[in-house]
Design an enzyme around this catalytic site. Structure first.
Site: not given
Ligand code: NCD
Ligand code: ZN
Ligand code: ZN
Length: 464
Positions: A60, A62, A64, A180, A234, A313, A317
């Site tokens: 898991h 991201h 981006r 999710h 998560h 996860d 940011h």
């Molecule tokens: N976990 C988060 O708070 N954010 C994740 C998206 C997600 O997994 O819900 C994201 O892509 O920023």
């Molecule tokens: Zn999520």
């Molecule tokens: Zn996520």
């Protein structure tokens, strides 16, 4: 002559740590023994008594890219993974554009293939795109999802009806849904009720334990009715752990595998609502930080087998984006590089045994996501030499300035971590002496089970 010889190391074997030497040829482990009497090899790694363990598989992340490359890209994200002892990642679909059809899947595949230094799978997004799921599955997505039952980064959440429709289609395809689980209706109701609340803790109140529990309950109902293979992303609450434990118990009673697996994140294990004071809006993520009862339940769940795996996860940011009021801040925290170090430090602190940690970070994710087919997830002859070498006594504080994510910060600043000395991916040393040693694009795409050409190749006799 073998490509790599790892000597003077210990491996976890037969329920204990044992001295070993490991030979790697053609990217795979070909021999493991106490004393292999190899006179020469292309590369000798003297581990100096450190442990060699399976590298982590993070199902898991991201990364981006495309679309949000100020936050991360496939090169920086995969470097963070390598430096943290992760050699396989599965990327989530909430990029810009989202990975919801052939064109955007192929765009992401091209970018990742050019840049990633670790092996990767790509998940397919589920929005209203029911007619696109089949093509995505055949293109080789690893799984569908994360399917957003509630609002989170990217706004890909779907309503209950679409959710059920998607599960029906995923079942028809013989595919795999990752979920999710938060209840959007409850979140919206609470948002209205908590209008005046401007504290950071608001974020934990607007998505309370009951919000996750309600969604997990609904999802479990659909999953068992449809008998669809699914995975909960998560999981963070005492209540959800209780329901999952019960379902797994019922499955055992019926002598069958449960239809689903679940993951927990390091931030839900090692941070809590008490960290709101320290982290402020940087502590905002979905699902949110939880209280001590939930954390105890998560620790019990990872020890008793209720929780199948840990995943980061990793949701980077930028500091500038996070450093605003709690409602405007985006949700998510970076974590791919600190995932294994935190888990290894937890083993040192007897929070869980090493054997369990290995299962949670390599074999269980490999099995659940079908990566065992691609020789991932074990330190064993015949498997990919995806390995880390670590000295478990070398605990050091986590420092954002030493991490590789573009995020540039970590919610775990100052906390204990055990970082890998070496990371090997298919026998290549990609992290050594605190530096990256890999060309961008060396990472392989791990094509999903639905890709027809793969099945044809593997089972020529069974092809129709
Ligand atoms: N976990 C988060 O708070 N954010 C994740 C998206 C997600 O997994 O819900 C994201 O892509 O920023
Ligand atoms: Zn999520
Ligand atoms: Zn996520």
């Amino acid at each position: 002559m073998p490509d790599v010889l790892i000597k003077n190391t210990k491996i976890y074997y037969n329920n204990s740590l044992q001295p070993a030497e490991i030979i790697i040829e053609g990217g795979k482990v070909t021999k493991i023994g106490k004393d292999l009497r190899v006179s020469s090899s292309d590369m000798v790694i003297d581990a100096g008594g450190s442990l060699t363990l399976p590298a982590g598989i993070d199902v898991h992340v991201h990364f981006r890219e495309p679309g949000m490359t100020a936050k991360e890209n496939w090169y920086t994200g995969s470097c963070a993974a390598a430096a943290g002892g992760i050699t396989t990642v599965i990327d989530q679909p909430n990029t810009v554009p989202p990975t919801t059809e052939r064109r955007t899947f192929e765009q992401k595949l091209k970018l990742a293939s050019r840049k990633s230094i670790v092996d990767f799978g790509i998940n397919g997004g589920v929005t209203g795109n029911m007619e696109k799921l089949e093509e995505l599955w055949k293109l080789g997505v690893t799984a569908f999802g994360e399917i957003f039952m509630a609002e989170s980064t990217g706004g890909l959440n779907i309503n209950e009806e679409t959710f059920e429709e998607a599960l029906v289609e995923i079942k028809r395809l013989g595919a795999f849904a990752t979920i999710h689980a938060e209840d959007e209706k409850m979140r919206l109701e609470l948002e209205e009720l908590l209008k005046g609340d401007i504290s950071c803790e608001y974020h934990s109140r607007v998505r309370p334990n009951a919000c996750e529990a309600a969604a997990v309950q609904k999802a479990l109902k659909f999953i068992s009715e449809l008998k669809v293979r699914a995975h909960f992303c998560h999981i963070s609450t005492l209540e959800a752990i209780g329901m999952i434990r019960k379902e797994k118990y019922l499955a055992r009673g019926e002598n069958r595998e449960p239809f689903f697996t679940c993951e927990v994140t390091p931030h839900h294990l090692f941070l809590s609502t008490r960290d709101w004071a320290r982290l402020g809006s940087f502590g905002k993520m979905n699902p949110p930080l939880r209280g001590s009862h939930s954390i105890k339940a998560l620790v019990n769940g990872i020890n008793d087998g209720t929780i199948d795996m840990v995943a980061s996860d990793h949701a980077p940011h930028l500091e500038s984006e996070k450093d605003v009021d709690i409602r405007s801040a985006p949700s998510g925290v970076p974590g791919v590089e600190t995932f294994m170090p935190l888990m290894l430090a937890a083993v040192r602190k007897n929070i869980l045994p090493l054997s369990r940690m290995i299962m949670l970070t390599s074999w269980n994710p490999a099995k659940a996501f079908g990566l065992d087919r691609q020789s991932k997830g074990r330190l064993e002859v015949g498997f990919d030499a995806d390995l880390i070498i670590v000295n478990p006594h070398e605990i050091r504080p986590i420092r954002a300035e030493l991490l590789h994510s573009k995020a540039g910060w970590t919610p775990f600043e100052g906390m204990d971590g055990v970082f890998p000395q070496y990371t090997l991916s298919r026998g290549e040393v990609i992290w050594i002496e605190e530096s990256i040693n890999a060309k961008s694009g060396r990472g392989n795409f791990l094509v999903g089970r639905g890709n027809i050409s793969v099945d044809d190749e593997e089972n020529p006799d069974e092809a129709e």
